[in-house]
Design a protein around this motif. Structure first.
Motif, short mmCIF file in Angstrom:
data_model
loop_
_atom_site.label_atom_id
_atom_site.label_comp_id
_atom_site.label_asym_id
_atom_site.label_seq_id
_atom_site.Cartn_x
_atom_site.Cartn_y
_atom_site.Cartn_z
N CYS A 35 0.84 -1.21 0.00
CA CYS A 35 0.00 0.00 0.00
C CYS A 35 0.86 1.26 0.00
O CYS A 35 0.56 2.25 -0.69
N TRP A 36 1.95 1.22 0.75
CA TRP A 36 2.86 2.38 0.78
C TRP A 36 3.46 2.62 -0.59
O TRP A 36 3.55 3.75 -1.06
N LEU A 39 0.76 4.11 -2.99
CA LEU A 39 0.14 5.38 -2.65
C LEU A 39 1.12 6.52 -2.41
O LEU A 39 0.70 7.67 -2.25
#
Length: 405
Positions: A35-36, A39
């Motif tokens: 996710c990091w 995003l």
């Protein structure tokens, strides 16, 4: 016999919950890194952080298959093409994916080998625990549920984590002279005191059948302890640095066929006597103290041993023997454990059940101390019922126990 671990069921459930949460951490780590990566602003490289997932899985108790699965997932994500989030579709460093893959593969391989070794060590530890449990049962063997018209229950809590035997001892034997009982406390606690416990119990199990008088049993115990301490002093074991200060508190009881109780006390706490009440909790009163001798090992026994006579027990009367670890246990605020009140609450109303009394006191003691014991605790309950077929208990008593009675 009640459980002997100092960690109760609530603590075991808490440990299982912590292990389950630890196993979920590596998966959450991988999801967080993905996710990091997706995003964050362009050209931010956090994919190498996935290499930590196999190491975390290995450290949290994961098996080899779990380590390989996380390593494979990390490799697939590291080799994935540039995502649509990158507007120019270019990679700042063309060798970065290869370096990341090497790091992930190296950590996964190391975690795989470490997890395999951990599995072997856990298997060996389980085998050693089984051997230790068998040896501890020989030293402090479980008591029969019934012995010559007396219902029994005993239990031990060790201050040493993982040990079922410490510095406390107890035993009950049916002899030609009546039921003879010993409870004692070796100086110190935990594993270093087991040798002395074994020496005292071994002598008692032989002397109780051979000596016609209780005083003869005590003298045999004193001589056995003296020989044991002399042998330890001649050795070079690092645990024997305080042999000269070693002593054992002992309480010997003899319950005759008519219920008459005779006692010899060498520096040990006197037991409590519970009497059944039809309504309300049972009354817990400490037995009338007699003369107390010094603990064994400190001074020679006198020529005349003061024997206490408590009269005859009535049907249903229960004696609860304990070591000083029960009365000296404290909570976080330093408050002593209310043993007398705990005995009355554990006994309840109606017929007394020794196993329920011991289990109730044990549970109350663990709640009071939070499972953190500073000293070993031994409990032993004896309910006099010389008519084994009277009352409803005969209907539920196992056949083996009825045969022993």
């Amino acid at each position: 016999m009640i459980g002997t671990s100092a960690v109760g069921g609530a603590f075991a459930r808490r440990a299982r919950s912590l292990r389950a949460a630890a196993r979920a951490v590596p998966c959450l780590w991988v999801l967080g890194v993905i996710c990091w990566e997706l995003l964050t602003p362009h050209h931010t490289e956090v994919v190498p952080l996935i290499a930590a997932a196999p190491a975390i899985a290995c450290a949290s108790g994961g098996r080899r298959g779990r380590v390989l699965l996380l390593g494979s997932a990390g490799l697939l994500f590291a080799l994935a093409p540039v995502t649509a989030l990158e507007p120019d579709g270019e990679v700042t460093d063309p060798h970065a994916p290869l370096v990341t893959c090497c790091a992930i593969a190296g950590v996964a391989l190391g975690g795989y080998l470490t997890a395999g070794r951990k599995v072997r060590l856990v298997r060996e530890l389980e085998e050693l625990r089984a051997v230790a449990a068998a040896a501890q049962d020989v030293v402090l063997r479980p008591l029969p549920a019934r012995l010559a018209g007396i219902e029994l229950a005993g239990g031990h809590l060790s201050a040493s984590r993982g040990a079922a035997v410490g510095g406390d001892l107890y035993e009950a034997l049916a002899t030609p002279y009546g039921v003879r009982v010993i409870i004692g406390d070796v100086r110190g606690h935990g594993l270093p005191a087991i040798g002395t416990v074994a020496a005292v119990l071994g002598s008692f199990r032989e002397a109780a059948h051979e000596e016609p008088r209780l005083s003869g049993v005590l003298r045999r115990l004193d001589r056995a302890l003296e020989r044991h301490l002399r042998a330890r002093a001649d050795g070079e074991c690092p645990l024997d640095s305080h042999v000269d200060e070693e002593f054992v508190t002992v309480l010997l009881l003899e319950v005759g066929r008519d219920g008459e109780v005779t006692a010899l006390n060498c520096g040990h706490p006197w037991p409590y006597r519970l009497r059944e009440q039809p309504v309300g909790p049972a009354l817990a009163r400490q037995t009338a103290p007699g003369e107390v001798l010094p603990p064994l090992g400190l001074f020679p026994l006198p020529a005349e041993l003061p024997t206490a006579h408590w009269g005859s027990l009535e049907t249903g009367d229960t004696l609860v023997l304990h070591t000083d670890g029960a009365e000296d246990a404290r909570d976080a605020q330093g408050t002593f454990f209310p043993l007398r009140r705990a005995l009355s609450e554990a006994a309840g109303a109606g017929p007394l059940v020794p196993a329920a009394v011991v289990a109730g006191v044990r549970a109350a003691l663990l709640r009071h101390t939070g499972g953190r014991l500073a000293d070993d605790v031994a409990l032993l309950a004896l309910r006099y019922d010389h008519c084994p077929l009277s009352g409803p208990s005969a209907l539920t008593r196992p056949a083996a126990d009825a045969h022993r009675a």
